[in-house]
Each structure stands twice: as C-alpha cells, then as structure tokens.
Enzyme design. Sequence first.
Site, mmCIF file in Angstrom:
data_model
loop_
_atom_site.group_PDB
_atom_site.id
_atom_site.type_symbol
_atom_site.label_atom_id
_atom_site.label_comp_id
_atom_site.label_asym_id
_atom_site.label_seq_id
_atom_site.Cartn_x
_atom_site.Cartn_y
_atom_site.Cartn_z
ATOM 1 N N GLU A 145 0.549 -2.053 13.924
ATOM 2 C CA GLU A 145 1.846 -2.409 13.352
ATOM 3 C C GLU A 145 2.291 -1.216 12.541
ATOM 4 O OE1 GLU A 145 3.779 -4.111 9.957
ATOM 5 O OE2 GLU A 145 4.421 -2.545 11.337
ATOM 6 N N GLU A 154 8.624 6.379 7.836
ATOM 7 C CA GLU A 154 7.176 6.489 7.631
ATOM 8 C C GLU A 154 6.513 7.365 8.702
ATOM 9 O OE1 GLU A 154 4.957 2.898 6.526
ATOM 10 O OE2 GLU A 154 6.898 1.905 6.195
#
Lengths: 384, 384
Positions: A145, A154
């Site tokens: 995930e 990110e």
Amino acid sequence: MGSSSNGGAMSGRAPGTVGGVKSSPPPVDKEVDYANYFCTYSFLYHQKDMLSDRVRMDAYYNAVFENKHHFVGKTVLDVGTGSGILAIWSAQAGARKVYAVEATTMADHARALVKANGLEDIVEVIQGSVEDISLPEKVDVIISEWMGYFLLRESMFDSVISARDRWLKPTGVMYPSHARMWLAPIKSTLSDRKKNDLDGAMADWDNFSDEIKSYYGVDMSVLTKPFAQEQEKHYIQTAVWNDLNPLQVIGTPTLVKEMDCLTATVSEIEEVRSNVTSVINGHTTLCGFGGWFDVQFRGRKEDPAQQDIELTTAPSERHCTHWGQQVFIMSNPINVEEGDNLNLGLVMSRSKENHRLMEVELSCEIKEASGNPKESFKKTYFIE
Amino acid sequence: MGSSSNGGAMSGRAPGTVGGVKSSPPPVDKEVDYANYFCTYSFLYHQKDMLSDRVRMDAYYNAVFENKHHFVGKTVLDVGTGSGILAIWSAQAGARKVYAVEATTMADHARALVKANGLEDIVEVIQGSVEDISLPEKVDVIISEWMGYFLLRESMFDSVISARDRWLKPTGVMYPSHARMWLAPIKSTLSDRKKNDLDGAMADWDNFSDEIKSYYGVDMSVLTKPFAQEQEKHYIQTAVWNDLNPLQVIGTPTLVKEMDCLTATVSEIEEVRSNVTSVINGHTTLCGFGGWFDVQFRGRKEDPAQQDIELTTAPSERHCTHWGQQVFIMSNPINVEEGDNLNLGLVMSRSKENHRLMEVELSCEIKEASGNPKESFKKTYFIE
C-alpha cells in the site's frame, strides 16, 4: 527564538535508487529522508489512522481473500508492511511464506502482531529499506500500500519498482496491479476562504510593518513582496486536502495518468504530463480542480484475478478515505456554462528540495461549446 | 499510504561542535539538522511571529538603545540574525561594523532589509553556520536571540558559545549577559483535559481493536500496551505550551539554573541538575509544574550596562510571549495545603535522537509544614 512548528518535513518513504536511462538526481541521504519522511510511520497512532480507513482496508482485504489462488502455497513480499496487516492477510489467505519489509521501528510491532496471530512460521518481518535488504528467493506476489496523495506524493512506488525488478518472479503478480490519476473541475468555497485568508495575512503584515517602523525604527517594506509570495504559495498554491462532495465536481473527470504496476518505470512517474479535456456540466463557477486516484487488483493477463477489486478515492457521498482529494484552487474563480470545454494541461514533477513532494503545473483554456475562446490561466501548485 | 503530518522534525538550529572534556556525541549531520530544525527559520511568517512578540522586541530594543556605550564605534556579531533586526539595531545604535550570521536563506532577506534601511556599509550579512564562517576580526559584542522553550530547547546556545570562544574579544560583552530557568508548582485544567484525551484515545483504540478483529480477523491486542505507552508519552509526558496566569502558580517559583553567558560551557547546559524547594501558598490542587526563563542584559563586571534590562517569560497578567511557559502535567493531581513543602529534583538532558529536544526527569516529594511526608512521585517528560 522558541518555535513549536515541526520543521519542513512530511511523512514519507524510502530513498529509491532512481532507475532508467536518464540522468538521475543524487541518491537521497537516508538520515535526511528519515527526518523528512519515514519517521511518522514509526508511530502507532499513524498506523491506526490508516488501519481505520475502511475503504482502504476493505479493498485490500477483499483483493486478497477473493483471490486466494494468487496466495495459496505462494511466496509474497509486502513492501512497507507498517503494522504487518497485508502480510498477515497474505498468510491467512494461504501463502507459504511472506517477507514483510518495513524501514522503521514499526517492524518490531509488526513482528509482535504476526506472532500474536500465530503466523511467525510464515511471515518474516525484516527491518530495512526494501532497496537494501536481501531475500533468499524471488516471490510470486508483491503486495504494497504505497499510494500517497494524488497517487504519487511520497514517491513510494519507486521502492515498489525496485522490489519488483529484483524480487518478483517473471510470472509474478502485483497487488495492486494498476493505478490511475484523475482530475476534474470543481466548485468549492475553499477558493474564497483561502483568498480571504491571504488578504487577511497581507492586511496583518501591513499593520505589523507599520508598527515595526513606528516602534522600532526599521522599514520592513522591502520584505512585503517576498512575504506576499510566501503567503501566496502557502494559501493559494499549496494543494489542499479536502473531502469533496460529488456535487462539487462540475465537469467530466479526466484521466491524467494510467499505470501498469507490472511494467511502470520511475521515468514515467518522475514527470507526469497530460493533456485532457473536460466538459462543464452546468451553469456554475469554476473554483479550481480536484485530483484523486484509484487502484485496481486485476492480477496479470496470464494469471488474472478471479475477482477484480477496485480501491477508489473519487469524491463520494458515502465514503471518505484518509487520502481525501487534493484541491488546486483558483484565486479568481471563473463563471462557466454547460458545454464549456476545458483544455487542461498537467505537468507533475518532483520537488528539487525533496523528491517525495510534488510540483504541479496546471494550465487551463476555456472555450464555449461553440468554440469561442473564453479565458485561460496557468498556475504552479505544490503538493507538500 | 497518504499522510499529511510533517515527519518528526521541529524548529531548530545549527550543529554545534560540542566542546568540553567529556566525550562528545558524534557531530550532527548538517542536512539532517536542516530537515529537523533550521528549515522553519527560512520562512518569513515565522520571523514575523517572533518580530511581533512585543515583550521580546522591547527588551532587545531597550537593551541596545539604553546601552549605546557598548555599541558606538564597536564591532558586533549577531548570531542567528534571522531577519537582521538585532544587527540593524546594533548599527543604528552606532556600531562601526556588524557581522550578521544566518544559517538559512533568510540571510537574503536580512541583506535586503539592511540595504533598504541604508546600513549596508555597516552590517555584513553572512550566510552559514556560525561554527563554519570566518570573520576578519574579533568583536566587542555578541548579540543573539537564542532562547528556546524553557530556555534550552533548540540547543542554540551551543552555537553562541562557539562564536564567543572564537570571536569575542577578551574585553567583549554578551547580549544577553545572563539567563535563568524557573520552575513552579501550578494548578491547571490541562491535567484533566489531557487525561481525558488519553482516556478517549484508549477507548477509541478498544473500539478499533474490536473492529479489526471482527471485520478483518486480526487480533491487535498485543499492540494495546505499546499504543498506550505512545499515547501516554504524547498526552501526559510531552511538555505543553501554555500561557499561564500568575494565579495558577501555587507555590514559590524556584530557580533551577543560573547561567553567565560569558563563561557558560556546553557541559553545564548539556545536563541541568537541580534540587530546589517550593512552598505551597494555599489550599489547592497540585496539577503539575510550569517552567520558564528570563535573561538579563547587564553587560560585564568591568564594563557594565548603564541600564540593566530584563526579558522575562514568567506568567503574567499583562504579557504573553511567543515562548509561553512549558507545563509538565501530572495525570494524578494531588491536594495540597498552604505551607506544604515540595522538594523538587530536576534533571534536564538532551534527547539521544535529536540533541535539540530535551528529556526532563522531574521528581517531587511533598511534606506537610510539620515535616510529615505526604506523597512523592517521579516522571520523565519530553520537550519536543
């Protein structure tokens, strides 16, 4: 000079070796990356927040348990295992062996959780960056995930790519298998609110500047422009987390990126370029744009899922995920009509200062249904 | 895994070479220090916040302009100049030359501000860590606003010591010249509020844990204790910024540290140990302790200030500084009586993970005025 704010760091992820033929930026210093990014993930309250996202949890749970054929007797690598949840499900679904890699001290908690659930013979928790660790074998499934705001914030998928290229068998399957980024024109009170906040900040600066001159004999006016730029960036140009209602979406959502997790390269996600058209669905005000993503669990062509599962973060009446949507606001909303065409250009790239943060150039040309040009604008945004 | 939180960084300061005879921890990596600390200071809104603190500004302004004899025709070093304000005042007060050192890109704004105020012939802005830069001469005055929460958070005084030991003339003067740390028993609703927050967080965890078991087949109970410890640290053991009313101070404020800025060493501030006694001033409830500091501008014995100035952050009806006070709460408040004696032990040291953050061990023995022991407790706190 006391200050309570917490530096400029964000939550983030492991430095990935940037593959591909184009010249790569220098690798990120691991300690800097930790200070800037990873450290949030070592907190249980943060893992709990993610574990409390029912949409996220249901999607991964169903993806695994509705597709046990991909797991029974197989080997699995969980990239960024956090609390260990995906690794645990993979084992419960019948995996022979699961390697659960976690860069932070959360690995200790994952190990305890695995043991408490009787799975220590199947799940091996390894603390380290997935780029650095070694496995004794290649795996049948990589589950992870990794998605951030607007999918790519990110830059964690770099690490999944690295793991895939090193550890996935040629017949292996990615969980999720596909990902998409969406952009839609929206109406939102955020634009007015942020504009008011900005105006308020500048009015406050004016008072402040007057006081410093009166009381302390220093002329601050040379800093007014840089302050305004800093505040504009903060209030207007920084993407806002929001839980959009579908009624706020005022034109066709446009697909700005499609990705096959089995074949995607870092190059194709380092810079996302897209030109799309959206059609306005009524007489309304264009206040900005909303961005979101979805991922699918479809297996691979030669070894498909028995049950396709989708995890979507699209605006919804009933569901809200912890990702929300990202809103890119316009300081000057524009009146639009049903049938107006928006030609949208998007260029999303990584911030030079921090590869886990994004810069987004959005351009928009508005034409009436008849083809008459109306207005156009262009703005740079930051996903911080 | 989207997350909006900003890593674990705080606002902070330059890595100091840790002097003294005891073995030193390895020097802090500069980039990590920047990610963890410095970066906040590169923002104008943050400088504005500090420049808007009238107590702070008045104290430094008066310290300089009431003591022009220390500045007229003299050389000055401003450590951590930020916007340049102290350097500008030093020049306006008559300094011959001012070196204004700033580690972040705020130096560019300082340079512009100096020029806009016609002082570029006097004030030279130098971007860099004061430990790294070179000056062409030693200086008569070192001025700096280095104080963090409870005086020493941010560990910026290390850099001032370094500058002093390298660049201050033997006859030189420190601005400020002295500093003190104070601790007092207090009453506060914070204790109950934080205790309720903690209870709420644990109740929420219980629900969460039940749901994960029911819906997802994973037993989270092994993580209940680590989660509770993490939450206890967050809600109870982390010092809280607060603007205390003097009426909340329920016993004599105690002096836990006195420092002469001309002679202080890093060793003496790396670990602050103190044993003090406070006497309760009425029938009330001991909810915790408040910590604050003050600094004085007294010059030096051989060259004193003409006008002593003090900057205090003590609880006040009329004044509030951006430092506030730091509150160390007790999860179990204790009823106390007028005349009860509190023997307080304080040990403040630097966090191993981040030398700019503090760990505080507080111990308290309560005795009645008669000498009968009442209660005692001991707790570790964190100044984050």
